[in-house]
Design a protein around this motif. Structure first.
Motif, short mmCIF file in Angstrom:
data_model
loop_
_atom_site.label_atom_id
_atom_site.label_comp_id
_atom_site.label_asym_id
_atom_site.label_seq_id
_atom_site.Cartn_x
_atom_site.Cartn_y
_atom_site.Cartn_z
N ARG A 1 0.84 -1.21 0.00
CA ARG A 1 0.00 0.00 0.00
C ARG A 1 0.87 1.25 0.00
O ARG A 1 0.66 2.18 -0.78
N ASP B 1 -0.26 10.98 3.46
CA ASP B 1 -0.88 9.90 2.68
C ASP B 1 -0.36 8.54 3.12
O ASP B 1 -1.12 7.57 3.22
N SER C 1 -2.04 7.53 6.35
CA SER C 1 -3.49 7.49 6.29
C SER C 1 -4.00 6.08 6.63
O SER C 1 -3.42 5.08 6.22
N TYR C 2 -5.07 6.03 7.38
CA TYR C 2 -5.67 4.73 7.72
C TYR C 2 -6.38 4.10 6.53
O TYR C 2 -6.50 2.90 6.44
N SER C 3 -6.85 4.96 5.63
CA SER C 3 -7.62 4.46 4.50
C SER C 3 -6.81 4.58 3.21
O SER C 3 -6.46 5.69 2.78
N PHE C 4 -6.54 3.46 2.59
CA PHE C 4 -5.83 3.43 1.31
C PHE C 4 -6.65 4.14 0.24
O PHE C 4 -6.13 4.93 -0.54
N LEU C 5 -7.96 3.88 0.23
CA LEU C 5 -8.82 4.50 -0.79
C LEU C 5 -8.88 6.02 -0.63
O LEU C 5 -8.88 6.76 -1.61
N LEU C 6 -8.90 6.50 0.61
CA LEU C 6 -8.90 7.94 0.85
C LEU C 6 -7.58 8.55 0.37
O LEU C 6 -7.57 9.61 -0.26
#
Length: 119
Positions: A78, A97, A100-105
């Motif tokens: 990721r 980035d 970030s906890y969310s890869f999609l975000l």
């Protein structure tokens, strides 16, 4: 590595820009100039730029890859994807980035930044 002029910049144009004869300066072969390149010097420490080259430069030179840097080998898939895509960001944005906890975000933010620059 820092002394290599892989894109063969002369008078702020790479070898592809000179060959094609386009009016773009200080950036990749496309219509975008790098906002962090001021007076011929990079004003940010963006590791993503170190891996970003046009297809012509890739054919012409032996280039550095993420797998060639020992420190980056410990990054997750990721994080490696984010590093490869986050070319138009500064160092601080890339670090946000990556954490970030969310890869999609993170990917959505990268796409939005790229879109804003391309406009």
């Amino acid at each position: 590595m820092s002394t290599r002029n892989i894109c063969d910049f002369k008078e702020n144009k790479c070898f592809v820009q000179r060959r094609v004869g386009n009016n773009h300066y200080n950036g990749c072969c496309g219509p975008v100039s790098c906002k962090y390149l001021i007076d011929g010097h990079c004003t940010t420490q963006n590791i993503s730029c170190k891996f970003f080259y046009c297809p012509e430069a890739k054919k012409k030179n032996k280039l550095l890859h993420i797998k060639d840097i020992d420190l980056l080998k410990v990054f997750s898939l990721r994080q490696k994807i984010i590093i490869r895509l986050d070319v138009t960001s500064n160092r601080e944005q890339i670090l946000k980035d990556l954490s970030s906890y969310s890869f999609l975000l993170a990917i959505a933010k990268i796409i939005f930044r790229n879109y804003r620059i391309m406009k």
